[in-house]
Design an enzyme around this catalytic site. Structure first.
Site, PDB file in Angstrom:
ATOM      1  N   LYS A  52      16.568  12.544  18.047  1.00 45.62           N
ATOM      2  CA  LYS A  52      15.470  11.608  18.317  1.00 45.62           C
ATOM      3  C   LYS A  52      15.424  11.285  19.803  1.00 45.62           C
ATOM      4  CE  LYS A  52      15.425   9.631  13.707  1.00 45.62           C
ATOM      5  NZ  LYS A  52      16.040   8.688  12.770  1.00 45.62           N
ATOM      6  N   GLN A  95      18.994   3.122  12.461  1.00 41.72           N
ATOM      7  CA  GLN A  95      19.322   4.299  11.650  1.00 41.72           C
ATOM      8  C   GLN A  95      19.988   3.859  10.336  1.00 41.72           C
ATOM      9  OE1 GLN A  95      18.606   7.620  12.578  1.00 41.72           O
ATOM     10  NE2 GLN A  95      19.204   8.064  10.469  1.00 41.72           N
ATOM     11  N   ASP A 141       9.503   2.625  12.034  1.00 40.46           N
ATOM     12  CA  ASP A 141       9.827   3.256  10.750  1.00 40.46           C
ATOM     13  C   ASP A 141       8.891   2.768   9.643  1.00 40.46           C
ATOM     14  OD1 ASP A 141      11.686   5.251  10.537  1.00 40.46           O
ATOM     15  OD2 ASP A 141      13.428   3.919  10.470  1.00 40.46           O
TER      16      ASP A 141
END
Ligand code: NDP
Length: 297
Positions: A54, A98, A121
């Site tokens: 990422k 994460q 997200d």
């Protein structure tokens, strides 16, 4: 019939180019650089690989990348304090924590501490509600990538029968919401669904997000249907190695479907590309700058 292969790798490269062009315009016209902060707690090797990827892709499209690696025993209070700082930091437009988090940390609490407008997200309860009520939301990356591929393949999705197998908060439910928003007739199947094969055979669009290797076989598929395989499963080969397979048995499904995503190289690459797209979108929204077309739901 042999299905058309929907090449997620090539599509993701095009999305990243679009994002890079959008970032360059933001810098040149508005003096703003979108920034993505990724928070990793603990030392899960798979998560470390994702976070590294990422970071690399964020920098490659011209954005700023902020990595925060915290020890596995970090307390909830310490993690929440970091999120508060990132929420207040004007250089950070997107925050991603994460998952999974170590067991002593409450995932819902942590995700809901992220400012909704920075929740790239799309897991914050506000974004879930905004998506469900058809308002402007940050949309979870994996279903957003699937939607982009479906729109590219079909143009309008209006009136198509869609079956989503899987009802998780990160894939199945938001996928169903997005398809409903695009006027599909949507059915969500799960582990308690009866006669699931017959149900799937009604689908013009079949999305499998189950986590069971090669569960969906060719005889579950309506001839000509578009099949999106979200699953990523590592299985052992007879030679003693391992390989990645999806939730769909590609060999039999490709004989019946009209179009299908492979694993690997289908949905997977689209997920990070959509994370970058969401960060650009978040940056535009927070600066009252029009969003680039085609990168949101
Ligand atoms: P979850 O385990 O959270 O959800 C799985 C869903 O599948 C559940 O709703 C479950 O039903 C349903 N299910 C399980 N067994 C069956 C069955 N036999 N028949 C019908 N439905 C069943 O998984 P995720 O949604 O997080 O992930 C799904 C897959 O997608 C995984 O392989 C994951 O690795 C992959 N993935 C890929 C991503 C990408 O970037 N490509 C991103 C995220 C996930 P119930 O609710 O009844 O238990």
């Amino acid at each position: 019939m042999t299905a058309k292969i929907l090449d997620g790798k090539a599509f993701a490269a095009r999305v990243r180019e679009q994002v890079a062009a959008g970032v360059a315009r933001l810098k040149a016209d508005h003096g703003v650089t979108p920034g993505l902060a990724v928070v990793l707690v603990g030392e899960d090797p798979a998560s470390e690989v994702y976070v590294r990827n990422k970071g690399k892709q964020t920098l490659a499209c011209g954005m700023a990348s902020f990595e925060h690696k915290l020890a596995a025993e970090t307390s909830e209070a310490e993690l929440l304090a970091l999120i508060d700082r990132l929420n207040a930091d004007p250089a950070v437009h997107g925050i991603l924590v994460q998952l999974p988090l170590p067991d002593h940390l409450n995932e819902d609490l942590v995700i809901n501490a992220i400012a909704p407008e920075k929740d790239v997200d799309g897991f914050h309860i506000s974004n879930v509600g905004l998506l469900a009520t058809g308002q402007k939301a940050m949309v979870p990356c994996t279903p957003l990538g699937c939607l982009m591929m479906l729109r590219e393949e079909h143009g309008s999705l209006s009136g198509l029968n869609a079956v989503v197998v899987g009802r998780s908060n990160i894939v199945g439910k938001p996928m169903a919401q997005l398809l409903l928003r695009d006027s599909c007739t949507v059915t969500i199947a799960h582990s308690r669904t009866r006669e699931i094969e017959a149900l799937c055979r009604q689908a013009d669009i079949l999305v499998a997000a189950v986590g069971r290797p090669e569960m969906v076989t060719g005889d579950w598929i309506k001839p000509g249907a578009t099949v999106i395989d979200v699953g990523i499963n590592r299985i052992e080969t007879p030679e003693g190695g391992t390989r990645l397979v999806g939730d769909v048995d590609f060999a039999s499904a490709a004989q019946v479907a009209g179009a299908i995503t492979p694993v690997p190289g289908g949905v997977g690459p689209m997920t990070i590309a959509c994370l970058l797209a969401n960060t650009l979108t978040a940056c535009c929204r927070s600066n009252d700058i029009p969003e680039p077309e085609g990168l949101t739901a």
